[in-house]
Design an enzyme around this catalytic site. Structure first.
Site, PDB file in Angstrom:
ATOM      1  N   ARG B  14       0.823  -1.298   0.029  1.00  0.00           N
ATOM      2  CA  ARG B  14       0.156  -0.169  -0.018  1.00  0.00           C
ATOM      3  C   ARG B  14       0.923   1.351   0.102  1.00  0.00           C
ATOM      4  O   ARG B  14       0.425   2.143  -0.599  1.00  0.00           O
ATOM      5  CB  ARG B  14      -1.104   0.028   1.172  1.00  0.00           C
ATOM      6  N   SER B  41      -4.724   4.846   6.023  1.00  0.00           N
ATOM      7  CA  SER B  41      -4.542   3.294   5.557  1.00  0.00           C
ATOM      8  C   SER B  41      -4.186   3.319   4.042  1.00  0.00           C
ATOM      9  O   SER B  41      -3.244   2.236   3.508  1.00  0.00           O
ATOM     10  CB  SER B  41      -5.937   2.697   5.996  1.00  0.00           C
ATOM     11  N   GLU B  62     -19.323   4.274   0.627  1.00  0.00           N
ATOM     12  CA  GLU B  62     -18.600   3.745  -0.540  1.00  0.00           C
ATOM     13  C   GLU B  62     -19.068   3.746  -1.930  1.00  0.00           C
ATOM     14  O   GLU B  62     -18.712   4.266  -3.116  1.00  0.00           O
ATOM     15  CB  GLU B  62     -17.890   2.305  -0.580  1.00  0.00           C
ATOM     16  N   PHE B  87     -14.580  -3.253   0.620  1.00  0.00           N
ATOM     17  CA  PHE B  87     -15.557  -2.307   0.436  1.00  0.00           C
ATOM     18  C   PHE B  87     -15.222  -1.590  -1.074  1.00  0.00           C
ATOM     19  O   PHE B  87     -16.130  -0.633  -1.436  1.00  0.00           O
ATOM     20  CB  PHE B  87     -15.169  -0.929   1.466  1.00  0.00           C
ATOM     21  N   HIS B 113      -5.363  -3.908   1.770  1.00  0.00           N
ATOM     22  CA  HIS B 113      -6.040  -4.776   2.951  1.00  0.00           C
ATOM     23  C   HIS B 113      -6.708  -5.934   2.119  1.00  0.00           C
ATOM     24  O   HIS B 113      -7.608  -6.435   2.669  1.00  0.00           O
ATOM     25  CB  HIS B 113      -6.774  -3.908   3.899  1.00  0.00           C
ATOM     26  N   ASP B 121      -8.073  -8.096  11.975  1.00  0.00           N
ATOM     27  CA  ASP B 121      -9.684  -7.642  11.790  1.00  0.00           C
ATOM     28  C   ASP B 121     -10.555  -8.564  11.423  1.00  0.00           C
ATOM     29  O   ASP B 121     -11.652  -8.648  11.805  1.00  0.00           O
ATOM     30  CB  ASP B 121      -9.761  -6.497  10.821  1.00  0.00           C
ATOM     31  N   ARG B 171      -1.691  -4.839   3.168  1.00  0.00           N
ATOM     32  CA  ARG B 171      -1.486  -4.376   4.496  1.00  0.00           C
ATOM     33  C   ARG B 171       0.062  -4.621   4.735  1.00  0.00           C
ATOM     34  O   ARG B 171       0.524  -3.430   5.182  1.00  0.00           O
ATOM     35  CB  ARG B 171      -2.644  -4.716   5.421  1.00  0.00           C
TER      36      ARG B 171
END
Lengths: 280, 318
Positions: B14, B41, B62, B87, B113, B121, B171
């Protein structure tokens, strides 16, 4: 353009609508007939636009149809203002036609800038296009049209929040308040409460147009909406219309949302809608 | 060639995206960045500092972000939407389908991610179906770069591609081993090593794992044709067929469900042209869970031992 001329165009557009849906016995005449004055006013009087059609539309006013099922009125107005030959209206919903059931860019029909049909997406697209105009230093406007039932889709409220937050004040979103949706009256299927209060609470300027099928009232309202632009708030017009307007047996009912007239009904409808510009 | 592949450093992909979009900001005035409350992020902070007017915060919404991006293309902007992979895809599939793909809009959907390596998560956020969903959409390019350097290069390259693109990255800090000055060619497979016994085709984080597996196989005297398939669509069919023409068997490795991803894309090419033995290293039709990235890769079998075993199994089936 004077009012009488615009009304003549509207009459022909309505005639186009009922003939188009009759040919293939499919399509959505009710909402199309209800929004005819608004669409004619936009394309023949209010918007600066070029039928030679350039997707980016720089220096032009843009229109986005969110409730894509009323494609018949959109196609008729585009053809009658020169985007493509009126004869092509006869191909509506046919195989190999550019006039898809719901508006699409995929077949490169001039005048259409986004696909719509799956409801609730047009407000976001219109807000994005309006932002692009600001980024480009283009001072023209973006107009959009949405159904009242369509506001049940949550994405609208994301877009309404977004447009207010980012001060998208070159956007005029009209809501076709006809009080009808597929399963019945909107306040029975899923009551929206006060649309005006909701938009205002989100930070929009809201203008009420009780006579959405009166050409002069529609034009006056669009001019008023323009005057409200540039004030750091997006503008909403709550346009009260009669679904099926212009064909007596289709008026004011959800029954004609998505069905076509038979031969006899078409003949009756045509008696009520003069051929003012020549049929396609 | 295989022995020459060495870790330069460990960096998150990322951050490669963040550097790439910053460079695009400086070179292409039409590039705009959007996010749905995940600017940090997605490593957009430097872009935002330098180009505040070309950054559009959309909040946690989104669906609207995708529509706004589609609208921005009308007027010539090149919008890059940023949020987590989940998302960016399953959350907004109909918006991507109608307003972007079907409408042929020049939107770059940039998704971080992705996969199990999102980690703690858990499964709500670990999308493992995204490659499948996106490659099914007509006209949608699907790009899954393998490390920091390649993610940066891919980010820059997709701005030049006219049409919608799904760019998938992740990530965790991860071995960075491809060249820092590489030119990214969309749709052109990257051959990392040439061999004759088995083809290994991997994408994303699994490319490094495939490199490690190939080194183990080499010690066993097995020669691996190793392909980094950084573009799942359009798929470099010629590279696949050329490789299996030499080796006669293949292993695919991906951080994705066994259904619908890189493996199925490769199987489609093989079944139509040259059906050779094919083994999958993927998540076997199950959801993920909380854990560290390495724990999860171990538990779900996305490790070098499994790639080695799959290669030996594929060879035995020849």
């Amino acid at each position: 353009m004077d009012i009488q001329k615009l009304e003549d165009i509207a009459c022909q557009v309505r005639r186009d609508i009922v003939r188009m849906v009759h040919t293939n016995q499919s399509g959505h005449p009710g909402g199309s007939l209800g929004c005819t004055e608004y669409m004619v006013a936009l394309y023949f009087h209010v918007m600066k636009h070029d039928p030679k059609f350039n997707m980016d539309g720089k220096g032009e006013d843009l229109f986005f149809l969110s409730n894509g099922h009323i494609s018949p009125v959109f196609y008729s107005v585009l053809a009658r203002s020169g985007y493509f030959p009126v004869s092509e209206l006869g191909t509506f919903r046919n195989i190999n036609s550019r006039l898809q059931g719901h508006p699409a860019t995929h077949e490169h029909l001039p005048g259409v800038r986004i696909a719509s049909g799956s409801l609730g997406q047009g407000m976001s697209v219109a807000a994005g296009a309006a932002l692009a105009k600001k980024l480009n230093g283009d001072d023209r406007m973006v107009y959009s049209l949405h159904g009242d039932g369509e506001l049940q889709e949550g994405q609208n409220w994301e877009a309404i929040m977004f447009a207010a937050h980012h001060k998208v004040d070159n956007l005029v979103a009209a809501i076709d308040v006809n009080g009808q949706q597929i399963d019945g009256p909107t306040n029975v299927v899923m009551n929206l409460g006060s649309i005006k209060a909701k938009f205002e609470a989100f930070g929009w300027i809201v203008l009420e147009l009780p006579e959405g099928n009166d050409m002069k009232a529609v034009i006056d309202m669009l001019e008023l909406a323009k005057q409200h632009c540039g004030k750091a708030k997006p503008v909403c017009i709550l346009m009260h219309t009669v679904m099926g307007k212009g064909v007596d047996f289709m008026e004011g009912t959800h029954e004609w949302h998505g069905i076509a007239p038979n031969d006899k009904q078409l003949a009756l409808a045509k008696e009520q809608l003069k051929e003012t510009l020549g049929d396609y | 060639m295989l022995q020459d592949i060495q870790i330069l450093n460990e960096k998150d992909t990322r951050s490669g995206f963040g550097e790439g979009i910053l460079e695009l900001g400086r070179t292409n005035p039409n590039v705009v960045a959007l996010t749905a409350d995940l600017a940090g992020s997605l490593k957009l902070n430097d872009f935002i500092k330098e180009f505040p007017d070309r950054f559009i915060q959309c909040g946690i919404a989104e669906a609207n972000m995708i529509g706004v991006a589609a609208g921005l293309t009308i007027g010539g902007k090149i919008p890059f939407t940023t949020t987590f992979a989940n998302f960016s895809t399953s959350r907004v599939y109909d918006q991507v389908r109608q307003s972007v793909a079907y409408s042929g809009k020049n939107v770059k959907i940039c998704a971080s991610h992705a996969g199990l390596t999102l980690g703690e998560d858990g499964a709500t956020h670990q999308v493992l179906e995204d490659i499948g969903m996106m490659r099914m959409l007509p006209g949608m390019a699907v790009v899954v770069p393998c490390d920091f350097n390649q993610t940066k290069a891919a980010t820059i390259a997709i701005a030049e591609h006219q049409g919608p693109v799904y760019l998938r990255f992740g990530r965790p800090k991860w071995p960075n081993f491809t060249a820092p000055d590489q030119k990214f060619e969309l749709g052109k497979a990257q051959v990392l090593a040439e061999g004759s016994d088995v083809t290994i085709i991997a994408c994303g984080h699994l490319v490094w794992i495939a490199v490690e597996a190939a080194k183990i196989l080499a010690e066993k005297g097995i020669s691996v044709d190793l392909i980094n398939m950084h573009t799942i669509k359009p798929l470099d069919e010629a590279a696949i067929l050329k490789s299996v023409g030499k080796t006669g068997c293949v292993v695919t490795a991906e951080e994705h469900q066994v259904n619908g991803g890189l493996g199925d894309a490769v199987a489609n090419v093989l079944s139509r042209n040259n059906p050779v033995p094919h083994e999958y290293v993927a998540v076997m039709d199950t959801f993920g869970e909380s854990g560290t990235p390495n724990q999860l890769l171990e538990k779900y079998g996305l490790n070098k031992e499994n790639v080695v075993a799959a290669a030996e199994k594929a060879m035995a089936r020849k």
